[in-house]
Design an enzyme around this catalytic site. Structure first.
Site, PDB file in Angstrom:
ATOM      1  N   LYS A 110       7.854   8.709  -5.847  1.00  0.00           N
ATOM      2  CA  LYS A 110       8.016   7.555  -5.587  1.00  0.00           C
ATOM      3  C   LYS A 110       8.360   6.654  -6.539  1.00  0.00           C
ATOM      4  O   LYS A 110       9.287   5.863  -6.685  1.00  0.00           O
ATOM      5  CB  LYS A 110       6.604   7.149  -5.172  1.00  0.00           C
ATOM      6  CG  LYS A 110       6.006   7.533  -3.748  1.00  0.00           C
ATOM      7  CD  LYS A 110       4.601   7.350  -3.416  1.00  0.00           C
ATOM      8  CE  LYS A 110       4.250   8.069  -2.171  1.00  0.00           C
ATOM      9  NZ  LYS A 110       2.957   7.855  -1.709  1.00  0.00           N
ATOM     10  N   GLN A 158      -2.521   5.984  -3.926  1.00  0.00           N
ATOM     11  CA  GLN A 158      -2.179   7.497  -3.548  1.00  0.00           C
ATOM     12  C   GLN A 158      -3.780   7.915  -2.990  1.00  0.00           C
ATOM     13  O   GLN A 158      -4.675   8.003  -3.799  1.00  0.00           O
ATOM     14  CB  GLN A 158      -1.728   8.419  -4.504  1.00  0.00           C
ATOM     15  CG  GLN A 158      -1.316   9.529  -4.145  1.00  0.00           C
ATOM     16  CD  GLN A 158      -0.068   9.609  -3.144  1.00  0.00           C
ATOM     17  OE1 GLN A 158       0.867   8.791  -3.532  1.00  0.00           O
ATOM     18  NE2 GLN A 158      -0.260  10.304  -2.277  1.00  0.00           N
ATOM     19  N   ASP A 190       1.619   0.203   1.991  1.00  0.00           N
ATOM     20  CA  ASP A 190       1.362   1.367   2.936  1.00  0.00           C
ATOM     21  C   ASP A 190       0.846   1.120   4.238  1.00  0.00           C
ATOM     22  O   ASP A 190       0.673   1.911   5.159  1.00  0.00           O
ATOM     23  CB  ASP A 190       0.225   2.216   2.228  1.00  0.00           C
ATOM     24  CG  ASP A 190       0.482   3.723   1.817  1.00  0.00           C
ATOM     25  OD1 ASP A 190       1.456   4.071   2.013  1.00  0.00           O
ATOM     26  OD2 ASP A 190      -0.275   4.350   1.141  1.00  0.00           O
TER      27      ASP A 190
END
Ligand code: NDP
Length: 294
Positions: free
Chosen positions: A54, A98, A121
């Site tokens: 990422k 994460q 997200d």
């Protein structure tokens, strides 16, 4: 082989090139450089790879990447304090924590602490609510990417019988909602669904998000269906002892004989997830920009 192979890698690269061009225009015209903060707690090897990828993708898109790597024993309060700091940092437009977090941390509380405008997200309940009520918000990356791939095979999904196998908050439910927004007739199947084979057989568009290697067999699939295989499963490689390979939730070699179009694993949905994360970060930066970015 009948099916058209949907090349997620190539489509993701196209998307990333478009995003890069838009970022460079924002930087040039408004000195606005989108910034993405990624928070990793602990040493999970897969998570470390995802975070690294990422970071690289963010920089390649011309965006600022801020990685926060915290020890596995980080406490809930310390993590919440970091999120609060990032919420107020004007150089950070997107925040991604994460998952999975170590067991002693409460993921839901952490996600809910993220400013919904920075929740790239799309997991904050406010964004989930926006998706459900048809308002603009951040949509989870894998479901968003799955729809882009489905639309690369058929630009108009209206009226299709869509079957989503899996009802997770991360994939199944948002993908089903997005398909409803595309005017599909949507069925969500799960571990308690009766006669799964028959349900799958109705699908003009099948999304598999189960996490069981090659569970969906070729002879379950309707001839000509579009198949989006979200599953990523590590299994022993029969060709090389001691090695592993990745397979999806759909038996690919069987499915390509009947499907109209299908995503491979790897190289299908996977690459789209990062591309959509970059798209969400770009949207977040635009949304938080005080002036008029257009
Ligand atoms: P979850 O484990 O959270 O959800 C799995 C879903 O599948 C559940 O709803 C479960 O039903 C259902 N299920 C399990 N067994 C069966 C069965 N025998 N028959 C029918 N349904 C079943 O997984 P995720 O949604 O997080 O992920 C799904 C897959 O997608 C995984 O392989 C994961 O690795 C992959 N993934 C890929 C991403 C990418 O970037 N390509 C990103 C995220 C995930 P129930 O609710 O009843 O338990």
């Amino acid at each position: 082989m009948n099916a058209k192979i949907i090349d997620g890698k190539a489509i993701a690269l196209e998307q990333r090139a478009m995003i890069r061009a838009e970022v460079s225009e924002l930087v040039e015209r408004h000195s606005l450089k989108p910034g993405l903060a990624v928070v990793l707690v602990g040493e999970d090897p897969a998570s470390k790879v995802y975070v690294r990828n990422k970071e690289i993708a963010t920089r390649k898109a011309g965006m600022e990447s801020f990685a926060h790597r915290l020890p596995a024993n980080t406490g809930q309060e310390d993590l919440l304090a970091l999120i609060e700091k990032l919420n107020h940092d004007s150089g950070v437009h997107g925040i991604l924590v994460q998952l999975p977090l170590p067991d002693h941390l409460d993921s839901q509380t952490i996600i809910e602490a993220i400013d919904p405008r920075k929740d790239v997200d799309g997991l904050h309940p406010v964004n989930a609510g926006y998706l459900l009520s048809g308002q603009k918000g951040h949509v989870p990356c894998t479901p968003k990417g799955s729809i882009v791939l489905a639309k690369s095979a058929a630009s108009d999904l209206t009226g299709m019988e869509a079957v989503v196998v899996g009802r997770s908050v991360l994939v199944g439910k948002p993908v089903a909602q997005l398909l409803l927004n595309e005017n599909c007739t949507v069925t969500i199947a799960h571990s308690r669904t009766k006669n799964l084979e028959d349900v799958v057989g109705r699908a003009d568009l099948l999304v598999a998000a189960v996490g069981r290697p090659e569970m969906i067999r070729g002879d379950w699939i309707k001839k000509g269906a579009i198949v989006i295989d979200v599953g990523i499963n590590r299994v022993p490689d029969p060709q090389e002892e001691g090695k592993h390979k990745l397979v999806g939730d759909v038996a690919y070699e069987e499915a390509i004989e009947v499907a109209g179009a299908i995503t491979p694993v790897p190289g299908g949905v996977g690459p789209m997830t990062i591309a959509m994360l970059l798209a969400n970060t770009l949207d977040a930066a635009r949304g938080q920009f005080q002036g008029n970015p257009d």
